[in-house]
Write a protein that holds these residues in place. Structure first.
Motif, short mmCIF file in Angstrom:
data_model
loop_
_atom_site.label_atom_id
_atom_site.label_comp_id
_atom_site.label_asym_id
_atom_site.label_seq_id
_atom_site.Cartn_x
_atom_site.Cartn_y
_atom_site.Cartn_z
N GLU A 60 0.87 -1.30 -0.20
CA GLU A 60 -0.01 -0.02 0.08
C GLU A 60 0.69 1.25 0.14
OE1 GLU A 60 -2.39 -0.56 3.47
OE2 GLU A 60 -3.49 -2.21 2.61
N LYS A 61 0.23 2.21 -0.70
CA LYS A 61 0.91 3.35 -0.60
C LYS A 61 1.29 4.09 0.56
CE LYS A 61 1.42 7.95 -3.32
NZ LYS A 61 0.91 8.80 -4.23
N SER A 62 2.35 4.40 1.03
CA SER A 62 2.68 5.28 2.50
C SER A 62 3.25 6.44 2.40
CB SER A 62 3.47 4.01 3.23
OG SER A 62 4.54 3.75 2.73
N GLY A 63 3.59 7.00 1.35
CA GLY A 63 4.25 8.29 1.10
C GLY A 63 4.89 8.72 -0.07
N GLU A 64 5.67 9.71 -0.19
CA GLU A 64 5.95 10.07 -1.33
C GLU A 64 7.69 10.74 -0.98
OE1 GLU A 64 3.64 13.19 -2.99
OE2 GLU A 64 2.35 11.72 -3.98
N THR A 65 8.34 10.47 -2.19
CA THR A 65 9.60 11.10 -2.05
C THR A 65 10.18 11.74 -3.37
OG1 THR A 65 12.20 10.46 -1.65
CG2 THR A 65 11.00 8.87 -2.88
N LEU A 88 10.56 1.23 -8.08
CA LEU A 88 9.70 0.85 -7.12
C LEU A 88 10.52 1.32 -5.79
CD1 LEU A 88 7.50 -0.88 -6.06
CD2 LEU A 88 8.88 -3.00 -6.51
N VAL A 89 9.90 1.94 -4.97
CA VAL A 89 10.34 2.32 -3.70
C VAL A 89 9.71 1.65 -2.47
CG1 VAL A 89 11.23 4.51 -2.42
CG2 VAL A 89 11.55 4.46 -4.85
N LEU A 90 10.08 1.05 -1.72
CA LEU A 90 9.63 0.46 -0.58
C LEU A 90 9.95 1.12 0.97
CD1 LEU A 90 9.77 -3.14 -1.19
CD2 LEU A 90 8.12 -1.71 -2.01
N ASP A 91 9.30 0.85 1.95
CA ASP A 91 9.44 1.83 3.08
C ASP A 91 10.86 1.10 3.77
OD1 ASP A 91 8.75 1.55 6.68
OD2 ASP A 91 8.25 3.51 5.26
#
Length: 381
Positions: A15-20, A150-153
Motif C-alpha cells: 500500500e502507498k505510504s508516502g512520497e519522495t 519501485l521504492v519501499l519503506d
C-alpha cells in the motif's frame, strides 16, 4: 531548481505510504556506448591467469640432423628401434610438439578504466532503471509492479527471513520476476557444467538498501535476486551483460541518499551533449533553415543509351525508314498470329480433300496389280 517528479513509497504490504522526490541523477543522459565499454573492461578484472606448462611439447630428446640429408632441419627425436625415433619434435607443426606462442601467466589480464567514465556509466544505468520501457526490454516481468522505480519503506532493511522477503515481493508484484528466474534455470552448454558452473539462469530484481539490518540474509537465497548497498553501486549489477535497465527495488533511505552521493557536494552528474536529441527536428526548424545555404542540385543524370537493334524507338532516331519497316513487319506478324486458326483450318481441309482421291488410287492399283493365270496354257497364246 526545477520541481522534480514525486515517487510513491510503498509499505511492505503493497500500500502507498508516502512520497519522495526523484533523485537528480536519474535525469542523466543515457549512453549505452559508454556503459558497454565500461562493462566490457570491468568484467575483465575478475579473470584468473592461465597458461600451458612451460615443458609441454619439449620433453623429448631431439636435435636437428642439420643440412645435407634432404630433410627439414626441424629437431628430430634421437635413438632407434621405435617409430618415435626420427620424428619431428618441439615445433608447433609437429605431432606432440608445443603450441604456437605458448600462453603465459603474465599476459595483460586487467584493464584500467577512467574514473569519470565509470561514474558516467553508473549514472546512465541509474537513469535507465527509472524507465519502464528499458526495464521491460531487458526481460524483467514488471506487469504487476505499481511504479518504476519501485521504492519501499525503510522497514524492508529489517527483514530477516526469506519467507518474509517472498511475501514482500509478492505484495508489490515483483515476485513474478523471481519466478521467471526459477523457470529459466537450465544446464550450461559447454565444459563449464563440469567445472562447478553447471546451471545458468536469468537475472532477477536488484535490492538496493542503505543499512543492512538483516536484508542481506533475507533476500540472498532467492534465485536471481541480488543486493547492493547504495554507497557501493556496481555497474556489473546495474547493467548485466552491458545492457541497461535492471529492475531495482529501492528502500526510501537508499533512493534519498542518491542526492547526497550525486550533486553539488558529491559526484558530478553528467550533462547531456544535446538538450534536444531530435536532430531531424533541429535541422528542419525555421531558425536553421533560414540561415543555411540552399540545397545544391545534384549531378545531371543522363538517360541510358538504348540498343537500336533491340529498341524500335532508338532505331527511329537513326533510320526512320528502317523503323517503319520493322513496325510493319511486327504488325504483319501480329496479323498472321490472329489468322493462324483460319490458315490451319484451310490446310487441314485441303489435306482431307486429297485423302479421298488417294483411297481411290490405292484401290485401282490393287486391282491392276493382281496376277492372274496368264501362263495357264504355257506360252501358247
Amino acid at each position: 531548481m526545477a520541481t522534480r517528479p514525486l515517487l510513491s513509497v510503498y509499505s511492505l504490504s503493497g500500500e502507498k505510504s508516502g512520497e519522495t522526490p526523484l533523485p537528480n541523477v536519474m535525469s542523466a543522459p543515457l549512453r549505452p556506448d559508454i556503459v558497454q565499454f565500461v562493462h566490457t573492461n570491468m568484467n575483465k578484472n575478475n579473470r584468473q591467469a592461465y597458461a600451458v606448462s612451460i615443458y609441454a611439447g619439449k620433453t623429448a630428446s631431439a636435435a636437428s640432423w642439420g643440412t645435407g640429408r634432404a630433410v627439414a632441419r626441424i629437431p628430430r627425436v634421437s635413438g632407434g628401434g621405435t617409430s618415435r625415433s626420427g620424428q619431428g619434435a618441439f615445433g608447433n607443426m609437429c605431432r606432440g610438439g608445443r603450441m604456437f606462442a605458448p600462453t603465459k601467466t603474465w599476459r595483460k589480464w586487467h584493464r584500467k578504466i577512467n574514473l569519470t567514465k565509470k561514474r558516467f556509466a553508473v549514472a546512465s544505468c541509474l537513469t535507465a532503471t527509472a524507465i519502464p520501457a528499458l526495464v521491460m526490454a531487458r526481460g524483467h516481468k514488471i506487469d504487476e509492479v505499481p511504479e518504476i522505480p519501485l521504492v519501499l519503506d525503510n522497514a524492508l532493511e529489517g527483514t530477516k527471513k526469506t519467507s518474509q522477503a517472498k511475501e514482500i515481493l509478492a505484495a508489490v508484484g515483483a515476485y513474478d520476476d523471481v519466478e521467471k528466474v526459477i523457470d529459466s534455470k537450465k544446464i550450461r552448454a559447454g565444459k563449464g557444467k563440469a567445472r562447478g558452473r553447471r546451471f545458468v539462469m536469468r537475472r532477477g530484481p536488484l535490492v538496493i538498501y542503505s543499512n543492512n539490518d538483516g536484508v542481506e540474509q533475507a533476500f540472498r537465497n532467492l534465485p536471481g535476486v541480488e543486493l547492493c548497498c547504495v554507497s557501493r553501486l556496481n555497474l556489473l549489477q546495474l547493467a548485466p551483460g552491458g545492457h541497461m535497465g535492471r529492475f531495482c527495488v529501492w528502500t526510501q533511505s537508499a533512493i534519498e541518499e542518491l542526492d547526497s552521493i550525486y550533486g553539488e557536494n558529491g559526484k558530478s552528474i553528467p550533462n547531456a551533449a544535446m538538450t534536444n536529441a531530435d536532430l531531424a527536428r533541429i535541422i528542419n526548424s525555421d531558425e536553421i533553415q533560414s540561415v543555411v545555404n540552399p540545397a545544391k542540385r545534384g549531378p545531371t543524370k543522363f538517360l541510358r543509351k538504348k540498343n537500336p537493334i533491340k529498341s524500335t524507338k532508338a532505331l527511329e532516331k537513326l533510320d526512320p525508314y528502317a523503323a517503319a519497316a520493322r513496325k510493319a513487319e511486327a504488325r504483319a506478324e501480329a496479323a498472321r498470329a490472329d489468322k493462324r486458326d483460319e490458315i490451319v483450318a484451310a490446310r487441314r481441309a485441303k489435306r482431307n480433300s486429297k485423302k479421298q482421291y488417294k483411297a481411290q488410287g490405292k484401290a485401282f492399283y490393287e486391282a491392276a496389280s493382281k496376277q492372274g493365270d496368264v501362263c495357264k496354257d504355257g506360252f501358247n497364246v
